[in-house]
Motif scaffolding. Structure first.
Motif, short mmCIF file in Angstrom:
data_model
loop_
_atom_site.label_atom_id
_atom_site.label_comp_id
_atom_site.label_asym_id
_atom_site.label_seq_id
_atom_site.Cartn_x
_atom_site.Cartn_y
_atom_site.Cartn_z
N GLY A 157 0.83 -1.17 -0.11
CA GLY A 157 0.14 -0.03 0.24
C GLY A 157 0.97 1.38 0.02
O GLY A 157 0.52 2.15 -0.58
N THR A 158 1.88 1.24 0.81
CA THR A 158 2.78 2.49 0.81
C THR A 158 3.49 2.69 -0.47
O THR A 158 3.66 3.75 -0.98
CB THR A 158 3.87 2.31 1.87
OG1 THR A 158 3.14 2.07 3.01
CG2 THR A 158 4.84 3.49 1.99
N ALA A 159 3.86 1.28 -1.05
CA ALA A 159 4.48 1.55 -2.30
C ALA A 159 3.53 2.13 -3.50
O ALA A 159 4.19 2.61 -4.45
CB ALA A 159 5.19 0.43 -2.79
N LEU A 160 2.55 1.92 -3.28
CA LEU A 160 1.38 2.34 -4.27
C LEU A 160 1.10 3.65 -4.27
O LEU A 160 1.02 4.36 -4.91
CB LEU A 160 0.38 1.24 -4.26
CG LEU A 160 -0.96 1.68 -5.01
CD1 LEU A 160 -0.73 1.61 -6.32
CD2 LEU A 160 -2.18 0.86 -4.72
N VAL A 161 0.88 4.25 -2.87
CA VAL A 161 0.37 5.57 -2.84
C VAL A 161 1.51 6.68 -2.77
O VAL A 161 1.17 7.89 -2.85
CB VAL A 161 -0.65 5.70 -1.56
CG1 VAL A 161 0.06 5.47 -0.41
CG2 VAL A 161 -1.58 6.87 -1.59
N LEU A 162 2.68 6.22 -1.99
CA LEU A 162 3.79 7.27 -1.77
C LEU A 162 4.02 7.96 -3.38
O LEU A 162 4.18 9.20 -2.87
CB LEU A 162 4.93 6.55 -1.15
CG LEU A 162 6.16 7.37 -1.02
CD1 LEU A 162 5.90 8.54 0.13
CD2 LEU A 162 7.35 6.67 -0.27
N PRO A 163 4.30 7.33 -4.23
CA PRO A 163 4.59 7.93 -5.55
C PRO A 163 3.47 9.07 -5.85
O PRO A 163 3.97 10.00 -6.50
CB PRO A 163 4.90 6.89 -6.49
CG PRO A 163 5.16 5.86 -5.82
CD PRO A 163 4.36 5.93 -4.43
N LEU A 164 2.28 8.34 -5.79
CA LEU A 164 1.10 9.40 -6.19
C LEU A 164 1.15 10.67 -5.15
O LEU A 164 1.11 11.85 -5.60
CB LEU A 164 -0.20 8.79 -5.74
CG LEU A 164 -1.63 9.48 -6.14
CD1 LEU A 164 -1.67 10.00 -7.55
CD2 LEU A 164 -2.69 8.47 -5.65
N TRP A 165 1.41 10.43 -3.88
CA TRP A 165 1.50 11.94 -2.88
C TRP A 165 2.82 12.61 -3.49
O TRP A 165 2.52 13.91 -3.31
CB TRP A 165 1.81 11.29 -1.52
CG TRP A 165 1.75 12.18 -0.64
CD1 TRP A 165 1.11 13.29 -0.46
CD2 TRP A 165 2.85 12.50 0.62
NE1 TRP A 165 0.88 13.98 0.70
CE2 TRP A 165 2.36 13.63 1.25
CE3 TRP A 165 3.93 11.86 0.98
CZ2 TRP A 165 3.04 14.12 2.34
CZ3 TRP A 165 4.65 12.28 2.14
CH2 TRP A 165 4.36 13.23 2.84
N LEU A 166 3.74 12.19 -3.73
CA LEU A 166 5.08 12.91 -4.14
C LEU A 166 4.72 13.48 -5.42
O LEU A 166 5.03 14.85 -5.64
CB LEU A 166 6.10 12.20 -4.28
CG LEU A 166 6.54 11.39 -3.07
CD1 LEU A 166 8.11 10.52 -3.39
CD2 LEU A 166 7.17 12.50 -2.05
N ALA A 167 3.86 12.78 -6.42
CA ALA A 167 3.61 13.42 -7.70
C ALA A 167 2.71 14.66 -7.57
O ALA A 167 2.69 15.48 -8.47
CB ALA A 167 3.17 12.36 -8.66
N THR A 168 1.82 14.71 -6.61
CA THR A 168 0.66 15.64 -6.49
C THR A 168 1.35 16.81 -5.43
O THR A 168 0.20 17.80 -5.12
CB THR A 168 -0.52 14.87 -5.86
OG1 THR A 168 -0.39 14.27 -4.71
CG2 THR A 168 -1.26 14.14 -7.03
N GLY A 169 2.60 16.82 -5.34
CA GLY A 169 3.03 17.91 -4.51
C GLY A 169 2.90 17.62 -3.10
O GLY A 169 2.35 18.49 -2.16
N ALA A 170 3.78 16.61 -2.63
CA ALA A 170 3.86 16.33 -0.96
C ALA A 170 4.32 17.79 -0.33
O ALA A 170 5.10 18.31 -0.68
CB ALA A 170 4.85 15.44 -0.74
N ARG A 171 3.34 18.07 0.59
CA ARG A 171 3.86 19.08 1.57
C ARG A 171 4.69 18.82 2.62
O ARG A 171 4.80 17.73 3.14
CB ARG A 171 2.61 19.61 1.88
CG ARG A 171 1.80 18.82 2.92
CD ARG A 171 0.68 19.70 3.73
NE ARG A 171 0.12 18.75 4.72
CZ ARG A 171 -0.86 19.11 5.52
NH1 ARG A 171 -0.98 20.30 5.69
NH2 ARG A 171 -1.41 18.29 6.42
#
Length: 293
Positions: free
Chosen positions: A46-60
């Motif tokens: 789950g972490t491997a799936l969503v972490l790139p999405l969070w980083l790509a959408t501008g992780a704060r």
């Protein structure tokens, strides 16, 4: 349910359906490799799936108060998941879900104490009706299947998981006010992955291809369900959404039959009808209705 007010309810129902399907896949995996290994791998995937999405959408840069809530919910959710998946290895899927419905009932009053939400007559009545349905179902199951050591361990695990689940709702409500769904999902999986990694050398069982595939699917469903619920809880009170959890029994009955050929008795159908009625009553609560407390 009309207009914008129906959207959080529909989102909550969708999130429950996604997580119920995840439970079915995780039961299969937990039976094969153990609840701890299955829970850890689900968190890692789950972490491997969503972490790139969070980083790509501008992780704060996460503020301290939000980080504290992420860590708190991550720890609670970790133990909640492990005890729940262990219960799934000892009890049928639908009955496990039914017993867990004690959590929404407890959450209504925790929301009053910890969040200051007013508890209305419709919210209490709907939840009590849904809870009565679970009592009917569980009583039928225990009466027909007997009571052995596996049943006792399963009941103890699901009751502990349910108490953690009730508190999890409260933290989720607070968390959704300070963070977006993607960020919530990142920390939901990430904290559990790190926490279980500490004990992994003592319990890890190497999964076969089938179990690994089921856990990967479970991770996708977990992330989708967590994000959907986070969106819903950011837009509606906990007491209005919590009764939607009762719809999970309908999905659990279906998936229990499809995956494990677990039957549903006429008494279970009656209990389910009570659960659906409770959801409907709670969903029709008007904002102007007088609070009980």
């Amino acid at each position: 349910m009309r207009g914008a007010n129906s959207l959080p309810i529909l989102a909550a129902l969708t999130g429950v359906a996604l997580l119920s399907l995840m439970d079915a896949f995780m039961k299969d995996a937990a039976l094969a490799i153990g609840a701890l290994t299955a829970a850890w791998l689900r968190a890692v995937f789950g972490t491997a799936l969503v972490l790139p999405l969070w980083l790509a959408t501008g992780a704060r840069r996460v503020p301290r108060d939000a980080l504290a809530l992420h860590l708190e919910r991550g720890v609670v959710s970790c133990f909640m998941a492990v005890t729940f998946f262990f219960a799934l290895t000892k009890l049928p899927l639908a009955e496990t879900i039914a017993i867990s419905f004690v959590a929404p009932l407890v959450t209504l009053y925790l929301a009053r104490v910890l969040l200051g939400e007013a508890v209305t007559r419709a919210a209490v009545g709907g939840s009590l009706l849904g809870f009565a349905g679970t009592i009917v179902i569980v009583g039928d199951r225990l009466g027909s299947a007997g009571f052995d050591a596996d049943t006792a361990w399963g009941l103890a695990a699901i009751l502990l998981s349910s108490m953690l689940y009730a508190y999890n709702f409260i933290v989720m409500r607070r968390q959704s006010q300070v963070a977006g769904p993607v960020e919530v999902a990142v920390f939901h999986s990430g904290v559990a992955a790190l926490l279980l990694a500490l004990a992994a050398p003592f319990f890890f069982v190497r999964p076969d291809a089938g179990s690994a595939g089921y856990i990967a699917i479970s991770a996708v469903l977990t992330v989708a369900g967590a994000m959907t619920l986070a969106w819903a809880y950011a837009r509606a009170e906990a007491q209005k959404l919590v009764p939607m959890e009762y719809s999970g029994f309908l999905w659990a009955s279906l998936f229990g039959w499809l995956f494990f050929r677990e039957g549903v008795s006429p008494v279970t159908v009656f209990g389910t009808a009570l659960i659906v009625a409770g959801c409907w009553i709670a969903a029709r609560r008007q904002d102007t209705e007088q609070a009980v407390v």
